[in-house]
Design a protein around this motif. Structure first.
Motif, mmCIF file in Angstrom:
data_model
loop_
_atom_site.group_PDB
_atom_site.id
_atom_site.type_symbol
_atom_site.label_atom_id
_atom_site.label_comp_id
_atom_site.label_asym_id
_atom_site.label_seq_id
_atom_site.Cartn_x
_atom_site.Cartn_y
_atom_site.Cartn_z
ATOM 1 N N LEU A 896 13.804 -2.015 -28.370
ATOM 2 C CA LEU A 896 13.159 -1.508 -29.587
ATOM 3 C C LEU A 896 14.128 -0.677 -30.428
ATOM 4 C CD1 LEU A 896 9.610 -0.384 -28.347
ATOM 5 C CD2 LEU A 896 10.225 -2.463 -29.564
ATOM 6 N N ARG A 897 15.110 -0.039 -29.752
ATOM 7 C CA ARG A 897 16.014 0.847 -30.492
ATOM 8 C C ARG A 897 17.367 0.187 -30.762
ATOM 9 N NH1 ARG A 897 14.137 6.184 -27.145
ATOM 10 N NH2 ARG A 897 12.416 6.728 -28.539
ATOM 11 N N SER A 898 17.479 -1.104 -30.451
ATOM 12 C CA SER A 898 18.782 -1.782 -30.554
ATOM 13 C C SER A 898 19.133 -2.114 -32.004
ATOM 14 C CB SER A 898 18.748 -3.086 -29.742
ATOM 15 O OG SER A 898 17.857 -3.984 -30.352
ATOM 16 N N LYS A 899 20.430 -2.481 -32.209
ATOM 17 C CA LYS A 899 20.894 -2.898 -33.541
ATOM 18 C C LYS A 899 20.167 -4.169 -33.983
ATOM 19 C CE LYS A 899 25.664 -1.293 -33.539
ATOM 20 N NZ LYS A 899 26.982 -1.801 -33.160
ATOM 21 N N GLU A 900 19.990 -5.087 -32.995
ATOM 22 C CA GLU A 900 19.331 -6.370 -33.322
ATOM 23 C C GLU A 900 17.922 -6.110 -33.872
ATOM 24 O OE1 GLU A 900 22.510 -7.020 -30.515
ATOM 25 O OE2 GLU A 900 20.746 -5.726 -30.367
ATOM 26 N N ALA A 901 17.212 -5.129 -33.249
ATOM 27 C CA ALA A 901 15.856 -4.812 -33.709
ATOM 28 C C ALA A 901 15.906 -4.249 -35.121
ATOM 29 C CB ALA A 901 15.200 -3.824 -32.760
ATOM 30 N N ALA A 902 16.949 -3.438 -35.374
ATOM 31 C CA ALA A 902 17.053 -2.806 -36.699
ATOM 32 C C ALA A 902 17.184 -3.842 -37.807
ATOM 33 C CB ALA A 902 18.256 -1.863 -36.707
ATOM 34 N N ALA A 903 17.685 -5.036 -37.439
ATOM 35 C CA ALA A 903 17.861 -6.088 -38.456
ATOM 36 C C ALA A 903 16.516 -6.611 -38.959
ATOM 37 C CB ALA A 903 18.678 -7.242 -37.869
ATOM 38 N N SER A 904 15.455 -6.537 -38.132
ATOM 39 C CA SER A 904 14.189 -7.117 -38.602
ATOM 40 C C SER A 904 13.087 -6.089 -38.868
ATOM 41 C CB SER A 904 13.692 -8.193 -37.616
ATOM 42 O OG SER A 904 13.892 -7.771 -36.291
ATOM 43 N N VAL A 905 13.186 -4.859 -38.298
ATOM 44 C CA VAL A 905 12.163 -3.841 -38.611
ATOM 45 C C VAL A 905 12.844 -2.476 -38.758
ATOM 46 C CG1 VAL A 905 10.303 -5.013 -37.333
ATOM 47 C CG2 VAL A 905 11.693 -3.321 -36.162
ATOM 48 N N ASN A 906 12.096 -1.522 -39.266
ATOM 49 C CA ASN A 906 12.620 -0.157 -39.390
ATOM 50 C C ASN A 906 12.430 0.546 -38.050
ATOM 51 O OD1 ASN A 906 13.266 2.437 -39.953
ATOM 52 N ND2 ASN A 906 11.860 2.652 -41.713
ATOM 53 N N ILE A 907 13.531 0.775 -37.297
ATOM 54 C CA ILE A 907 13.386 1.321 -35.937
ATOM 55 C C ILE A 907 13.309 2.850 -35.937
ATOM 56 C CG2 ILE A 907 14.517 -0.650 -34.811
ATOM 57 C CD1 ILE A 907 17.026 1.090 -34.544
ATOM 58 N N LYS A 908 13.513 3.443 -37.117
ATOM 59 C CA LYS A 908 13.493 4.917 -37.161
ATOM 60 C C LYS A 908 12.060 5.449 -37.166
ATOM 61 C CE LYS A 908 17.998 5.757 -39.240
ATOM 62 N NZ LYS A 908 18.497 4.591 -40.002
ATOM 63 N N THR A 909 11.127 4.557 -37.497
ATOM 64 C CA THR A 909 9.754 5.055 -37.663
ATOM 65 C C THR A 909 8.839 4.653 -36.499
ATOM 66 O OG1 THR A 909 9.250 3.093 -38.952
ATOM 67 C CG2 THR A 909 9.903 5.069 -40.170
ATOM 68 N N TRP A 910 9.422 4.282 -35.334
ATOM 69 C CA TRP A 910 8.556 3.992 -34.174
ATOM 70 C C TRP A 910 7.789 5.266 -33.803
ATOM 71 C CZ3 TRP A 910 8.018 -0.874 -33.471
ATOM 72 C CH2 TRP A 910 9.088 -1.785 -33.394
ATOM 73 N N PRO A 911 6.547 5.157 -33.344
ATOM 74 C CA PRO A 911 5.895 6.344 -32.768
ATOM 75 C C PRO A 911 6.629 6.739 -31.469
ATOM 76 C CG PRO A 911 4.457 4.395 -32.639
ATOM 77 C CD PRO A 911 5.702 3.979 -33.351
ATOM 78 N N THR A 912 6.168 7.823 -30.823
ATOM 79 C CA THR A 912 6.784 8.272 -29.564
ATOM 80 C C THR A 912 6.838 7.110 -28.569
ATOM 81 O OG1 THR A 912 5.582 10.306 -29.961
ATOM 82 C CG2 THR A 912 6.639 10.069 -27.790
ATOM 83 N N ILE A 913 8.013 6.909 -27.931
ATOM 84 C CA ILE A 913 8.127 5.833 -26.925
ATOM 85 C C ILE A 913 8.285 6.490 -25.555
ATOM 86 C CG2 ILE A 913 9.437 3.825 -26.148
ATOM 87 C CD1 ILE A 913 10.412 3.417 -29.008
ATOM 88 N N ILE A 914 7.397 6.164 -24.632
ATOM 89 C CA ILE A 914 7.499 6.720 -23.270
ATOM 90 C C ILE A 914 7.843 5.580 -22.320
ATOM 91 C CG2 ILE A 914 6.248 7.865 -21.389
ATOM 92 C CD1 ILE A 914 4.461 9.166 -23.512
ATOM 93 N N ASP A 915 8.950 5.775 -21.567
ATOM 94 C CA ASP A 915 9.322 4.744 -20.585
ATOM 95 C C ASP A 915 8.673 5.138 -19.272
ATOM 96 O OD1 ASP A 915 10.865 4.069 -18.279
ATOM 97 O OD2 ASP A 915 12.473 5.400 -18.990
ATOM 98 N N THR A 916 7.884 4.247 -18.665
ATOM 99 C CA THR A 916 7.071 4.602 -17.488
ATOM 100 C C THR A 916 7.737 4.166 -16.188
ATOM 101 O OG1 THR A 916 5.889 2.513 -17.685
ATOM 102 C CG2 THR A 916 4.909 4.412 -18.793
ATOM 103 N N ASP A 917 9.041 3.801 -16.231
ATOM 104 C CA ASP A 917 9.670 3.274 -15.011
ATOM 105 C C ASP A 917 9.824 4.358 -13.934
ATOM 106 O OD1 ASP A 917 9.723 0.858 -16.118
ATOM 107 O OD2 ASP A 917 11.881 0.659 -16.369
ATOM 108 N N ASP A 918 10.380 5.542 -14.292
ATOM 109 C CA ASP A 918 10.635 6.574 -13.260
ATOM 110 C C ASP A 918 9.943 7.877 -13.644
ATOM 111 O OD1 ASP A 918 12.446 4.849 -11.869
ATOM 112 O OD2 ASP A 918 13.861 5.200 -13.518
ATOM 113 N N LEU A 919 8.610 7.867 -13.622
ATOM 114 C CA LEU A 919 7.895 9.084 -14.016
ATOM 115 C C LEU A 919 7.810 10.030 -12.809
ATOM 116 C CD1 LEU A 919 4.946 7.649 -16.117
ATOM 117 C CD2 LEU A 919 6.951 8.862 -16.951
ATOM 118 N N PRO A 920 7.837 11.360 -13.056
ATOM 119 C CA PRO A 920 7.673 12.312 -11.937
ATOM 120 C C PRO A 920 6.248 12.219 -11.366
ATOM 121 C CG PRO A 920 7.613 13.421 -14.074
ATOM 122 C CD PRO A 920 8.000 12.008 -14.350
#
Length: 1370
Positions: A896-920
């Motif tokens: 979602l934050r990659s350069k490739e993504a930036a080519a097709s959408v505005n990546i600066k305006t994503w809402p908060t992104i939480i990665d759930t892989d290693d949560l405490p």
């Protein structure tokens, strides 16, 4: 008792009438017996006689005979109405019949009188048989030249004298009769048939073989040299040889060497040919007869002399048998008509094996001791002037040519200054009867008059294999200028006004000496024509063919015609032969031929001649674009009429621009001159049309190639809009109440509605009372059954990569809920997007959201290889749902934050992104419990097939009701295990993947569909390995397995894969059940144990995610008879024409225009459906087509819209009927369907109401006032050609556009255009406007396997399809 029984006639008892016989039934006898009321084993209505008699009325005492008799009687009784009552040919109601034009010309002349030729003169020295003439010249004029053959360069290389011809023919006759078998056995007997296989370049060998056969009294059958197995019409030639009983073929050594051989060196067995023994006739292999042996030369009689082959319009090859007396008489008639003299020289360019080349150049030549110079076709190709040079060098008196030889010589004549044609007294033009030969003759005369050619020398003639020579012109020519319009109505009218639509024809002289000629109507009984009417020429003469050998039926219609007058009374006893030529008798009894029956095209009741159309096409600047002699014209039957097709070979140097210009000019010319529209005009690469042996075009094979899609055109123009004039008038929808779908309900008729079982509070009441919400159910399971495994996720190898027990899932959900409140600072009721690949993380995140009091929005993650196409949809759902946060994996967060993504959408305006892989490991302060069950549990977003993104709100109450309904329908409980191979992002797929197991406690084996791409058999081997009884899949998964594993069932079996454990395989879909795919799947995998009853379907829509779901059940022992708790899904056949009018008419299986529809599964408990007229909103009757409305506790609460389009909401979700039951609130599914009460019984004993889904209302196409479902047109298109992988249709400015994916080679691309146009016209009565041929995979398909037709339409309009070919039909 039986011994004394008396057989007496009876008045009151007859056996059943014999409907198999033609005679009227007669009264049958009866056996008198003592009165016994009923005989056991017989029905009360049968008389004793039917038991006691065999078929012919003899009394018998045998039980077997009784059974046979009963069987006979049942066979005699018609079981069902005759076929005509089922299958009426409804052409009348479909086709627009044009009204007859009162101004069409009609014949006005008197009835024609038969025309006589001059009497055949009797010349004292005419031989008694043709062989006698050869014997005479061989003995008295042995040194006189008979034949000079040219080599490939056009130089004479061998001359056969009459002496050599005679001696070699005698040698051959002796060899054939005495030297072929072992000493005492004679292989050939007089009267046997022998094939003559000699190339066009070797006339000498052919002459010897032909006369050798005549002397041996065996019957020669000259045929073409077979060059390969794929020769055009090769099997038809085999049919001819077989029907003539040919077992022996004569050929030359060189020719034998050139024949195709098997690897062992034997001559190939050609398709359809009888086994042949090959005999080489070169001189060195012939035996000189003993001194006392002389060939037997009887006087000519009616035995066959030879058999000439003839290829008919449909490609069949027949043999015309010519008797010895007919052969001789024909030579005499030709000698008299052409005034042949002894010792003249004749140049022959024609095929010497048949027709004029044989009659003049081989037979009549020998009778008159003429010297023939044979110019082979190969020489003509290399040096077109060679025949003119031969005439000049040998001072030839006669030349036999075709129009093309005149044309070629004329084109090449600049190279020759000093040739003289002054010696010619006859230039016989073999196809001079063709109307367009006039221009060739005139042009040739124009060029060669300065070289001594006299106008009266040109002699067109009319011939046919059956009637042989009909006429040959000797005096100066006459011309007639006829009106094309008149000709098309079969009437002769002199053309005065329009020069363009005039046809100039030349006469072909008078009737042959000794012949009688009539003109009869070409169709129906042979009624004599009027003097101003075109008809078929028929001939009575001793010099004509006798029969089609071995085909007595066809022979009678052609060789034994008795003409009748206007009243149908025969005009005499003498039989005539049909010539197959169309013409009339002009002034002075001159014969004019205007065409052939074989070239006749009947279009909309008018006659057009293929040759005339060829001439018109050639008149349009022919030289630049196409080859002159390589044009085929034929007609094909499409939608109740003949349609004209022209196929021509395009020159390699012609540009596409030239070609299209030429094609459009040809269209205009044919339309203005012949007043007929062309259906299709195709250009193919040079030398690709099937050839006849001497370079003509094999029309019937060309037509077959066209219909089979094997023509491979390089340019094509279809004009169905202009030439299909018999389409029915478009349906006009009347305004007001008459336009409703077949009115509203008629009083007393059953309303079309159906319902599932009651969703009563049965069995697990405690669970339901305690746990109104799924979160409570999960917590309860985590406490009471902590280690019970709910989910197992498999990878491509079939290995479990992740599992979740009740307690594990609960703890993971707690961690995520804690993260949401801490990291995301999310408030209760806010929307959270879940962005996960199919798996257990997705399930945990869903319950984490519910624990935190958020509303989950499940979104399909973007495809990393195709971000440009897939990421904007993700962005759109995030924006539309106003989500406060995104839960996802580490990998996807990077994407979602990659350069490739930036080519097709505005990546600066994503809402908060939480990665759930290693949560405490944290727990939320408390687990949220909604204050009311009407609150929103989650949002379900989906892109419909029409390209609409819709999100629906699903309440907690709906979730519980839906899970409970599925639990009841599928009998799910903790000990059960199901396998799911579906995308878990929306609809019923999401419910089964994430919700059902937590509610019912069963174990779900999860198979992500994308894993099948790397291991096709993953799903099936999982079913086998885990002994799964119930599985859920999508159509795309089923299609993958059918296409990819269909041929590998043996391999699967060897690996131990068995599907005998599977009792239900349910396809989850929001569309009409795909019957043929389900059937193919069941049939293919039957070999590995899949039950034919296992496959069933489910149906859901946006407003209600699950309306129908059919699972086969085991039932308790007492009711085992039934096999399942409900009837199997039933199939009905409906009439497609009625469906287009929004009506349902059930027809028999196999009826024309029938469409099979499968029930969409069993309606779920708690669900009610009703069929409603979408316009009046009134309920409809049973078996009427209308919109499906649904009422159920698990209906969605409404569309999720930010600004709240209340009107749409009320319109779709809380709708009331306009009358009937005004209280109930219904949701509109947007699908058309009908309910039909069946004969099957439910478990409770009621008759079963089946729901049939026909298609989405948004997707239907309104064309010509009728409603079409795209899938029906697409099914027809996919059947049109083997190279069509997939197709989709949509409309564009009232035009129907068909997009087809080509899975074959690109040379097939243009073959598809006419076939697609034909099939849609035939089966749906629509004209296709645009055909687009694209590469495989271009038609967009969503995760459920549904075509995205609107996306495709947008790409087409934006010119983004990158098509292989686009055809705009005119």
């Amino acid at each position: 008792m039986l011994a004394h029984s008396r057989i007496a006639p009876s008045e009151n008892s007859t056996p059943p009438p014999d409907v198999t016989a033609v005679a009227p039934p007669s009264r049958g006898p009866r056996v008198d017996l003592t009165s016994n009321p009923v005989v056991r084993g017989m029905s009360r209505g049968q008389s004793r006689s039917s038991m006691m008699e065999t078929a012919d009325g003899v009394p018998v005492n045998s039980r077997v005979s009784t059974k046979i008799q009963q069987l006979l009687n049942t066979l005699k009784r018609p079981k069902r109405p005759p076929l005509s009552e089922f299958f009426t040919d409804d052409a009348e109601e479909i086709v627009e019949v044009p009204q007859p034009d009162p101004n069409i010309p009609k014949p006005e002349g008197r009835q024609i009188i038969p025309v006589k030729g001059e009497p055949l003169g009797v010349v004292s020295n005419w031989p008694p048989a043709l062989q006698a003439a050869l014997a005479r010249w061989g003995a008295t004029q042995g040194k006189s030249p008979a034949l000079t053959a040219l080599d490939i360069t056009g130089k004479p290389f061998c001359t056969l004298t009459y002496g050599k011809l005679w001696s070699r023919s005698v040698k051959l006759a002796y060899t054939l009769l005495n030297k072929l078998g072992t000493k005492n056995e004679q292989i050939l007997k007089p009267g046997d048939k022998v094939a003559l296989v000699y190339p066009n370049s070797d006339p000498g060998m052919f002459w010897v073989a032909f006369y050798g056969c005549l002397l041996a009294e065996v019957i020669p059958v000259p045929i073409e040299v077979p060059l390969s197995r794929k020769d055009v019409g090769i099997s038809q030639v085999g049919f001819l040889l077989g029907s003539c009983g040919v077992g022996l073929a004569l050929t030359s050594e060189i020719c034998l060497k050139g024949l195709p051989k098997t690897p062992t060196g034997e001559i190939l067995q050609f398709k359809g040919w009888p086994r042949l023994k090959w005999v080489v006739t070169d001189s060195k292999y012939l035996t000189k007869p003993s001194k006392d042996w002389q060939p037997h030369i009887p006087t000519a009689n009616t035995d066959p002399a030879y058999i000439e082959y003839k290829a008919s319009k449909d490609g069949t090859v027949v043999g015309v048998a010519v008797s010895k007396v007919a052969m001789l008489t024909h030579c005499q008639a030709l000698t008299q008509a052409c005034n042949y003299c002894e010792g003249e020289t004749l140049v022959n360019v024609l095929d010497f094996k048949k027709d004029i080349g044989l009659w003049h150049g081989v037979l009549t030549a020998v009778m008159n001791r003429i010297h023939t110079i044979s110019v082979p076709y190969a020489v003509m190709k290399a040096c077109p002037l060679s025949w003119v040079q031969r005439v000049h060098n040998h001072k030839a008196r006669i030349a036999l040519v075709k129009c093309r030889d005149l044309h070629w010589a004329m084109m090449a004549h600049r190279e020759q200054r000093d040739t003289s044609l002054a010696s010619l007294r006859m230039l016989i033009v073999a196809d001079g009867a063709n109307p367009w030969s006039v221009s060739s003759c005139d042009a040739f005369l124009n060029v060669f008059q300065s070289h001594g050619l006299k106008p009266e020398v040109i002699c067109p003639c009319a011939t046919s294999p059956e009637a042989m020579t009909v006429a040959i012109r000797t005096p100066l020519p006459a011309r007639a200028i006829l009106s094309m319009g008149g000709l098309s109505h079969g009437v002769i009218r002199v053309n005065t006004e329009d020069k363009n639509s005039a046809l100039t024809v030349q006469d072909v002289g008078h009737v042959m000496p000794g012949a009688l000629m009539c003109i009869v109507k070409p169709d129906g009984p042979p009624q004599l024509c009027k003097t101003d009417e075109i008809g078929e020429i028929i001939i009575n003469s001793r010099a004509g063919g006798n029969m089609y050998y071995g085909l007595p039926g066809v022979t009678k219609n052609t060789f034994e015609v008795i003409p009748v007058n206007a009243n149908g009374v025969p005009i005499g006893e003498i039989p005539f032969v049909r010539s197959g030529l169309l013409g009339f008798v002009g002034p002075g009894s001159l014969i004019f031929v205007v065409g052939k029956i074989e070239g006749l095209l009947m279009v909309s009741g008018r006659r057009h001649n293929a040759d005339d159309l060829v001439a018109t096409a050639l008149a349009v600047e022919p030289v630049k674009t196409v080859y002159r002699g390589r044009i085929a014209v034929f007609s094909i039957t499409v939608f109740y009429d003949e349609r004209v097709v022209i196929v021509a070979e395009q020159r390699p140097d012609a540009s596409e621009e030239d070609s299209f210009q030429w094609m459009s000019r040809v269209l205009q010319a044919i339309d203005s001159i012949h007043q007929v529209g062309l259906y299709c005009l195709a250009l193919v690469p040079a030398n690709t049309l099937p050839k006849t042996p001497l370079g003509g075009i094999h029309i019937s094979d060309t037509k077959q190639f066209f219909l089979d899609g094997n023509l491979h055109p390089c340019n094509i123009l279809m004009c169905p809009h202009t030439c299909v004039t018999n389409l029915p008038k478009p349906r006009q929808k009347q305004p007001g109440p008459a336009s409703v779908m077949v009115g509203n309900l008629v009083a007393g008729k059953r309303i079309a509605q159906a319902a599932g079982r009651d969703l009563g509070m049965i069995e697990d009441q405690d669970l339901v009372r305690k746990h109104q919400y799924l979160t409570e159910a999960l917590q309860w399971r985590a406490q009471t059954d902590a280690d019970h495994v709910l989910f197992v996720l498999l990878n491509a190898k079939g290995v479990p990569v992740s599992t979740a027990t009740c307690v594990q899932l609960h703890k993971r959900a707690e961690k995520i809920a804690a993260a949401l409140t801490e990291k995301g600072s999310i408030n209760t009721g806010e929307n959270v997007v879940l962005l996960y690949p199919p798996g257990i993380d997705l399930i945990a995140a869903f319950y984490g959201c519910l624990y935190a009091g958020c509303v989950p929005v499940n979104v399909r993650p973007p495809h990393p290889q195709n971000l440009a196409a897939t990421l904007p949809t993700v962005r759109m759902i995030i924006d539309v749902s106003v989500s406060a946060c995104i839960l996802t994996t580490q990998n996807l967060m990077r994407t979602l934050r990659s350069k490739e993504a930036a080519a097709s959408v505005n990546i600066k305006t994503w809402p908060t992104i939480i990665d759930t892989d290693d949560l405490p490991r944290r727990r939320p302060p408390q687990i949220y419990k909604p204050p009311t069950a009407e609150m929103i549990a989650y949002l379900d977003f989906s892109v419909s097939t029409t390209g609409m993104l819709t999100g629906v709100k699903v309440s907690h109450a709906a979730v519980s009701a839906l899970c409970r309904s599925i639990k009841l329908q599928c009998e799910l409980y903790s000990s059960r295990q199901i396998a799911i191979c579906l995308d878990p992002y929306c609809g019923l797929g999401f419910v089964l993947w994430c919700l059902a197991s937590v509610y019912s406690g069963h174990q779900s084996v999860l198979i992500p569909p994308f894993e099948l791409e790397s291991c096709l058999s993953l799903w099936l081997s999982t079913l086998s390995q885990y002994r799964i009884r119930d599985t859920f899949c999508s159509y795309s998964v089923m299609e993958l397995c059918t296409k990819g594993l269909g041929t590998q069932t043996e391999l699967l079996k060897a690996r131990g894969v068995s599907l005998s454990c599977v009792r239900s395989c349910v396809v989850i879909a929001e569309e009409r059940p795909r019957l043929s795919l389900s059937y193919s799947f069941s049939k293919l995998f039957k070999d590995i144990g899949l039950s034919s009853r296992a496959v069933s379907t489910a149906f859901g829509s946006r407003v209600n995610l699950a309306i129908c779901l059919q699972v086969r059940m085991y039932v308790p022992a007492p009711c085992v008879l039934q096999g399942t708790t409900g009837p199997d899904p039933c199939t009905v056949y409906v009439d497609m024409k009625s469906l287009r009018h929004d009506r349902v008419r059930v027809v028999e299986r196999g009826a024309p225009q029938s469409l099979p529809l499968m029930e969409s599964g069993k309606i779920l408990p708690g669900v009610r459906v009703i069929i409603v007229n979408p316009e009046t909103r009134g309920p409809l009757g049973d078996s009427h087509l209308g919109e499906i409305w649904v009422n159920s506790p698990h209906n969605a609460s409404g569309y999720y819209t930010i600004y709240g389009e209340e009107s749409l909401q009320a319109n779709h979700f809380n709708t009331k009927l306009s009358f009937g039951d005004p209280q109930t609130l219904w949701a509109r599914t947007g699908y058309l369907g009908f309910v039909k009460r069946t004969e099957l019984l439910e478990a409770n004993g009621d008759r079963h109401d089946a729901l049939f889904v026909v298609g989405s209302l948004d997707e239907t196409l309104e064309l010509r006032g009728l409603r079409y479902h795209p899938i029906d047109i697409e099914t027809s298109v996919s059947r049109a050609h083997r190279s069509i992988a997939e197709s989709a249709v949509f409309t564009w400015t009232n035009l129907l556009v068909v997009v087809s994916e080509l899975c074959g080679s690109e040379q097939d691309a243009l073959d598809l255009v006419p076939l697609i146009t034909n099939v849609v016209l035939e089966e749906h009565h629509l004209i296709v406007g645009v055909v687009v041929i694209v590469d495989p995979g271009v038609i967009p398909i969503n995760s459920r396997g549904e075509k995205q037709r609107m996306h495709l339409r947008d790409s087409f309009l934006a010119d983004q399809l990158d098509p292989i070919y686009v055809a705009y039909n005119m």
